[in-house]
Design an enzyme around this catalytic site. Structure first.
Site, short mmCIF file in Angstrom:
data_model
loop_
_atom_site.label_atom_id
_atom_site.label_comp_id
_atom_site.label_asym_id
_atom_site.label_seq_id
_atom_site.Cartn_x
_atom_site.Cartn_y
_atom_site.Cartn_z
N SER A 78 3.47 15.72 -36.34
CA SER A 78 2.11 16.10 -35.97
C SER A 78 1.22 14.87 -35.91
CB SER A 78 1.59 17.06 -37.03
OG SER A 78 0.19 17.20 -36.93
N TYR A 89 -0.43 19.36 -46.37
CA TYR A 89 0.33 19.64 -45.14
C TYR A 89 0.73 18.34 -44.46
CZ TYR A 89 1.06 20.52 -40.18
OH TYR A 89 1.57 20.51 -38.90
N LYS A 114 4.52 16.31 -43.56
CA LYS A 114 4.97 15.75 -42.27
C LYS A 114 5.29 14.26 -42.43
CE LYS A 114 4.75 19.49 -39.83
NZ LYS A 114 5.98 20.18 -39.45
N1 LIG Z 1 0.48 24.49 -33.76
C1 LIG Z 1 0.03 23.29 -34.11
O1 LIG Z 1 -1.17 23.00 -34.02
C2 LIG Z 1 0.98 22.22 -34.62
C3 LIG Z 1 0.59 20.87 -34.54
C4 LIG Z 1 1.46 19.90 -35.01
C5 LIG Z 1 2.69 20.27 -35.57
N2 LIG Z 1 3.04 21.58 -35.63
C6 LIG Z 1 4.32 21.93 -36.26
O2 LIG Z 1 5.13 22.60 -35.30
C7 LIG Z 1 5.96 23.56 -35.95
C8 LIG Z 1 5.81 24.90 -35.26
O3 LIG Z 1 4.44 25.27 -35.28
P1 LIG Z 1 3.91 26.62 -34.63
O4 LIG Z 1 2.52 26.34 -34.18
O5 LIG Z 1 4.89 27.16 -33.67
O6 LIG Z 1 3.82 27.52 -35.92
P2 LIG Z 1 4.33 29.02 -36.20
O7 LIG Z 1 3.86 29.40 -37.54
O8 LIG Z 1 3.98 29.89 -35.06
O9 LIG Z 1 5.90 28.80 -36.20
C9 LIG Z 1 6.63 28.41 -37.35
C10 LIG Z 1 7.76 29.41 -37.52
O10 LIG Z 1 8.54 29.04 -38.66
C11 LIG Z 1 8.84 30.21 -39.41
N3 LIG Z 1 9.07 29.78 -40.78
C12 LIG Z 1 8.16 29.29 -41.65
N4 LIG Z 1 8.76 29.00 -42.81
C13 LIG Z 1 10.08 29.28 -42.67
C14 LIG Z 1 11.20 29.21 -43.53
N5 LIG Z 1 11.09 28.78 -44.79
N6 LIG Z 1 12.40 29.59 -43.07
C15 LIG Z 1 12.54 30.05 -41.79
N7 LIG Z 1 11.50 30.16 -40.94
C16 LIG Z 1 10.28 29.78 -41.37
C17 LIG Z 1 7.65 31.13 -39.21
O11 LIG Z 1 7.93 32.50 -39.42
C18 LIG Z 1 7.26 30.84 -37.76
O12 LIG Z 1 7.93 31.70 -36.86
C19 LIG Z 1 5.54 23.56 -37.42
O13 LIG Z 1 6.44 22.75 -38.15
C20 LIG Z 1 4.16 22.93 -37.40
O14 LIG Z 1 3.85 22.27 -38.60
C21 LIG Z 1 2.22 22.56 -35.15
O1 LIG Z 2 -13.47 27.81 -35.61
C1 LIG Z 2 -13.37 26.60 -35.36
C2 LIG Z 2 -12.14 25.91 -35.45
C3 LIG Z 2 -12.12 24.55 -35.17
N1 LIG Z 2 -13.25 23.90 -34.79
C4 LIG Z 2 -13.21 22.47 -34.48
O2 LIG Z 2 -12.30 22.26 -33.42
C5 LIG Z 2 -11.64 21.00 -33.56
C6 LIG Z 2 -10.13 21.25 -33.55
O3 LIG Z 2 -9.77 21.98 -34.72
P1 LIG Z 2 -8.35 22.69 -34.94
O4 LIG Z 2 -8.04 23.54 -33.76
O5 LIG Z 2 -8.39 23.33 -36.27
O6 LIG Z 2 -7.34 21.45 -34.89
P2 LIG Z 2 -7.23 20.17 -35.80
O7 LIG Z 2 -8.13 20.20 -36.95
O8 LIG Z 2 -7.32 18.98 -34.88
O9 LIG Z 2 -5.74 20.31 -36.39
C7 LIG Z 2 -4.64 20.80 -35.62
O10 LIG Z 2 -4.00 19.74 -34.99
C8 LIG Z 2 -3.41 18.79 -35.88
C9 LIG Z 2 -2.81 17.70 -35.04
O11 LIG Z 2 -1.76 18.18 -34.31
C10 LIG Z 2 -2.39 19.50 -36.73
O12 LIG Z 2 -1.83 18.59 -37.63
C11 LIG Z 2 -3.02 20.61 -37.50
O13 LIG Z 2 -2.02 21.30 -38.20
C12 LIG Z 2 -3.68 21.55 -36.53
O14 LIG Z 2 -4.36 22.56 -37.24
C13 LIG Z 2 -12.14 20.41 -34.89
O15 LIG Z 2 -13.18 19.52 -34.62
C14 LIG Z 2 -12.70 21.62 -35.64
O16 LIG Z 2 -13.75 21.33 -36.52
C15 LIG Z 2 -14.46 24.57 -34.68
O17 LIG Z 2 -15.48 23.98 -34.34
N2 LIG Z 2 -14.48 25.91 -34.96
#
Ligand SMILES: NC(=O)c1ccc[n+]([C@@H]2O[C@H](COP(=O)([O-])OP(=O)(O)OC[C@H]3O[C@@H](n4cnc5c(N)ncnc54)[C@H](O)[C@@H]3O)[C@@H](O)[C@H]2O)c1
Ligand SMILES: O=c1ccn([C@@H]2O[C@H](COP(=O)(O)OP(=O)(O)O[C@H]3O[C@H](CO)[C@@H](O)[C@H](O)[C@H]3O)[C@@H](O)[C@H]2O)c(=O)[nH]1
Length: 349
Positions: free
Chosen positions: A132, A156, A160
């Site tokens: 991330s 969190y 990572k």
């Molecule tokens: N969505 C974002 O903003 C974002 C940004 C950067 C990194 N990531 C990373 O990408 C990955 C996927 O994110 P996502 O947005 O699809 O989230 P998500 O929660 O939709 O998907 C994660 C999945 O993992 C499963 N899971 C969680 N713990 C588990 C366990 N112990 N065993 C088996 N399954 C498990 C959940 O049920 C879920 O289906 C995560 O590792 C997250 O940290 C997401």
């Molecule tokens: O109700 C809301 C939610 C968010 N924000 C703003 O929107 C921006 C984006 O926020 P968000 O969507 O929560 O993303 P990030 O804080 O950038 O974090 C996301 O993106 C990161 C980089 O990938 C990941 O590590 C995190 O898990 C994921 O939550 C930020 O300035 C927040 O303050 C608002 O103003 N109102």
């Protein structure tokens, strides 16, 4: 097209997982999903099957299981020959990780270590890992380049960061490991069909799911956190990336992992390289949805950075990958998913 290797997709029932599974199946891969459904529902994989059709659906199997449970992993690896792993499974809510760090260390760290142990035992040493942009912390400079110094801002982020370091150590000790660490910026949007999308449990933490729930009337107004940042409109800037671009990024990373034996352990940013402010995102969403979003200007959210966006040069150069979609397409597909499924995969409670 003949079928290719079998890929384990941990967390494959989740937001990014489902979109990636569709692209893997369409590309001819066989896919085994392992998910404990902590933050997902079976219906999401039913939609994946519907999207790819009955023939490609034969190449998908689902295993209800938890990466923290070695028995679940043993059972799967002993019964199925897996050629590589895309490891999405994990918890991702920053605020929850601050309140309950042990849950994050247990799920993300212990779970991943278990997975790697079993992968090594069964000689499956090809891994694509969900990292991330959080590993850049509050970057001193933008755009973020892969060789910047990394730092964690919360538990969190620490999981990572540790998992990136653990991956480096695994490879140092045994060069048979081939590992690609993908640092996602802010994934949003949905499958262009409107059949798959993000379906968070409870009140969303992230901007786009929150905007969506305001637009469909589930929440009354959007809190805009921070309007006094040193940015053109005072709101914070992020690099939003369409989830289908992200899914394609996984497919190209995987192809490279399978074809080349000189991968090592390497990180790539997956972003668009463009920054968008919160208020610009609100305006773009209003335009595609035709809905006026009530907003409330609020103080900054603790721990938020002013502006974060990616340098995408390395992914372009070495993976041949570049995001295709812009903010308008991200909002269009997000709205299609939300307007067709205002309550997500399940009907209104
Ligand atoms: N969505 C974002 O903003 C974002 C940004 C950067 C990194 N990531 C990373 O990408 C990955 C996927 O994110 P996502 O947005 O699809 O989230 P998500 O929660 O939709 O998907 C994660 C999945 O993992 C499963 N899971 C969680 N713990 C588990 C366990 N112990 N065993 C088996 N399954 C498990 C959940 O049920 C879920 O289906 C995560 O590792 C997250 O940290 C997401
Ligand atoms: O109700 C809301 C939610 C968010 N924000 C703003 O929107 C921006 C984006 O926020 P968000 O969507 O929560 O993303 P990030 O804080 O950038 O974090 C996301 O993106 C990161 C980089 O990938 C990941 O590590 C995190 O898990 C994921 O939550 C930020 O300035 C927040 O303050 C608002 O103003 N109102």
């Amino acid at each position: 097209m003949g079928t290719k290797e079998r890929i384990l997709v941990s967390g494959g029932a989740g937001f990014i997982g489902t979109h990636t599974v569709v692209q893997l199946l369409k590309d001819g891969f066989k896919v085994s999903v392992l998910d404990n459904l902590d933050n997902a529902v079976q219906e999401a994989l039913d939609k994946v099957r519907e999207l790819v059709g009955p023939q490609l659906s034969n190449n998908l199997d689902f295993h209800l299981g938890d990466i923290r449970n070695l028995d679940d992993l043993e059972k799967l690896f002993s019964q199925t020959k897996l050629d590589a792993v895309i490891h999405f499974a994990g918890l991702k809510a920053v605020g929850e990780s601050v309140a309950n760090p042990m849950r994050y260390f247990d799920n993300n760290l212990v779970g991943s270590i278990n997975l790697y142990k079993v992968m090594a035992k069964y000689n499956c040493k090809k891994l694509v890992f969900s990292s991330s942009a959080t590993v850049y912390g509050q970057p001193d400079r933008i755009p973020c380049v892969e060789d910047f110094e990394l730092k964690a801002m919360n538990p969190y982020g620490r999981t990572k960061l540790f998992l990136e370091e653990i991956a480096q150590d695994l490879h140092k000790a045994d060069q048979k490991w081939r590992i690609i660490l993908l640092r996602y910026f802010n994934p949003i949007g949905a499958h262009e069909s409107g059949m798959l999308g993000e379906d968070p449990r409870g009140i969303p933490n992230n901007l786009m799911p929150y905007i969506t729930q305001v637009a469909v009337g589930r929440l009354p107004e959007l809190n805009v956190y921070g309007h006094d940042y040193p940015t053109p409109d005072g709101s914070a800037i992020r690099d939003y990336i369409h989830v289908m671009d992200l899914a394609d990024g996984h497919v190209v990373a995987l192809e490279k992992l399978l074809q080349r034996n000189d991968i090592g352990c390497v990180a790539y940013n997956l972003g668009t390289g463009r920054g968008t402010s919160v208020l610009e995102m609100v305006a773009a969403f209003e335009k595609v949805s035709g809905k006026k979003l009530p907003i409330k200007l609020c103080p900054r959210r603790a721990g938020d950075a002013t502006a974060v966006y990616a340098s995408t040069d390395k992914a372009e150069r070495e993976l041949g990958w570049k995001a295709k979609y812009g903010i308008d397409e991200m909002c269009r597909d997000q709205w299609k998913w939300a307007s067709q499924n205002p309550w997500g995969y399940q009907s209104k409670p």
